[in-house]
Design a protein around this motif. Sequence first.
Motif, short mmCIF file in Angstrom:
data_model
loop_
_atom_site.label_atom_id
_atom_site.label_comp_id
_atom_site.label_asym_id
_atom_site.label_seq_id
_atom_site.Cartn_x
_atom_site.Cartn_y
_atom_site.Cartn_z
N VAL A 11 0.84 -1.21 0.00
CA VAL A 11 0.00 0.00 0.00
C VAL A 11 0.87 1.25 0.00
N LEU A 12 1.87 1.28 0.88
CA LEU A 12 2.74 2.45 0.97
C LEU A 12 3.58 2.62 -0.29
N LYS A 13 3.95 1.52 -0.93
CA LYS A 13 4.67 1.61 -2.19
C LYS A 13 3.79 2.20 -3.28
N ASP A 14 2.52 1.83 -3.29
CA ASP A 14 1.59 2.37 -4.28
C ASP A 14 1.45 3.89 -4.15
N PHE A 15 1.58 4.40 -2.94
CA PHE A 15 1.49 5.84 -2.72
C PHE A 15 2.84 6.55 -2.90
N GLY A 16 3.86 5.80 -3.26
CA GLY A 16 5.17 6.40 -3.48
C GLY A 16 5.89 6.78 -2.21
N LEU A 17 5.53 6.15 -1.09
CA LEU A 17 6.15 6.48 0.19
C LEU A 17 7.33 5.58 0.52
N MET A 18 7.36 4.40 -0.12
CA MET A 18 8.47 3.47 0.07
C MET A 18 8.88 2.92 -1.29
N PHE A 19 10.15 2.53 -1.40
CA PHE A 19 10.65 2.00 -2.66
C PHE A 19 10.07 0.62 -2.93
N GLU A 20 10.02 0.28 -4.22
CA GLU A 20 9.47 -1.00 -4.64
C GLU A 20 10.32 -2.17 -4.19
N THR A 21 11.63 -1.98 -4.12
CA THR A 21 12.56 -3.08 -3.89
C THR A 21 13.20 -2.98 -2.52
N ALA A 22 13.25 -4.09 -1.81
CA ALA A 22 13.99 -4.15 -0.54
C ALA A 22 15.49 -4.09 -0.84
N VAL A 42 16.62 -4.15 4.60
CA VAL A 42 15.80 -3.00 4.99
C VAL A 42 14.78 -2.68 3.91
N LEU A 43 13.75 -1.95 4.30
CA LEU A 43 12.71 -1.45 3.41
C LEU A 43 12.81 0.07 3.43
N PRO A 44 13.37 0.67 2.37
CA PRO A 44 13.68 2.11 2.40
C PRO A 44 12.49 3.01 2.06
N PHE A 45 12.47 4.17 2.69
CA PHE A 45 11.50 5.21 2.38
C PHE A 45 11.97 6.01 1.16
N THR A 46 11.03 6.46 0.34
CA THR A 46 11.34 7.36 -0.76
C THR A 46 11.52 8.78 -0.22
N ARG A 47 11.83 9.70 -1.11
CA ARG A 47 11.96 11.10 -0.69
C ARG A 47 10.65 11.61 -0.10
N ILE A 48 9.54 11.26 -0.72
CA ILE A 48 8.24 11.69 -0.19
C ILE A 48 8.03 11.11 1.19
N GLY A 49 8.33 9.82 1.35
CA GLY A 49 8.19 9.20 2.66
C GLY A 49 9.07 9.84 3.70
N ARG A 50 10.32 10.19 3.32
CA ARG A 50 11.23 10.84 4.27
C ARG A 50 10.71 12.19 4.69
N GLU A 51 10.12 12.93 3.75
CA GLU A 51 9.56 14.23 4.10
C GLU A 51 8.44 14.09 5.13
N LEU A 52 7.60 13.08 4.95
CA LEU A 52 6.48 12.89 5.86
C LEU A 52 6.92 12.35 7.22
N LEU A 53 8.11 11.74 7.28
CA LEU A 53 8.61 11.24 8.57
C LEU A 53 8.76 12.37 9.59
N SER A 54 9.00 13.58 9.11
CA SER A 54 9.17 14.71 10.02
C SER A 54 7.89 15.04 10.79
N LEU A 55 6.76 14.49 10.34
CA LEU A 55 5.48 14.74 11.01
C LEU A 55 5.22 13.74 12.14
N ILE A 56 6.03 12.69 12.22
CA ILE A 56 5.77 11.59 13.16
C ILE A 56 6.60 11.78 14.42
N ASP A 57 5.95 11.76 15.55
CA ASP A 57 6.63 11.88 16.84
C ASP A 57 6.95 10.48 17.35
N ALA A 58 7.96 9.85 16.74
CA ALA A 58 8.29 8.47 17.06
C ALA A 58 9.08 8.38 18.36
#
Length: 212
Positions: A97-108, A146-162
């Motif tokens: 699902v996250l790959k379809d939204f361009g938030l994570m790369f297709e390949t591990a 690992v399962l890497p985040f795309t640039r879009i995913g990395r940008e959205l990581l800044s919104l998460i208070d992990a």
Amino acid sequence: PEDQDWDNRFFDHAKAVSTDEMQRLWGRILAGEVRRPGTFSLRTLDQVRNLSKVDAELFTRVAALAITSGDKCFVVNPDNYEFLDKLYKIKFTDFLVLKDFGLMFETALDFSIPPSKAATTSFFIAGDRVVVLNRASDTPRLVMPVLPFTRIGRELLSLIDAKFDSAYVLRICEMLNRDGITFGHSRIITRAGDGVEFEPPLTPIEIVSAQN
């Protein structure tokens, strides 16, 4: 934001949002862009526009497991999703699902720390803590899937208070563990680029036995 195109795109997308949760998400994006212009690209705005509440909640759960090392951000997948499913109920199909939204790369991929003849110190960010690896001399290359985040995913990581997840980090350290390596963690004080300032002293991470 100083960019008028960004401003127009943001309000065009945000005005169609009806749920409180998604309104708060767009509010955090706007606040982040005001604080630091250029944080969120136009492509990121377009992708967030297509996220439902369920999709955003899924990304939040996965993003809580994000590991940052230099300019790389990823989720560690030690055993082909078994660990992630058992502890966090995150399955292979969730990543699709996250790959379809361009938030994570297709390949591990494999994340590696190169071999070293001299004693070295490496670190990565996990939630609100830094994890430090102290290696003795003559240590081999360290690798983990690992399962890497795309640039879009990395940008959205800044919104998460992990927050720091001790079970997750322990599993990562077990994967990287070798003779001559010690691990510790500490709460982050400030981050600037690739630099991290953290509270001394380090809290040791105890590993039962080293891999050969």
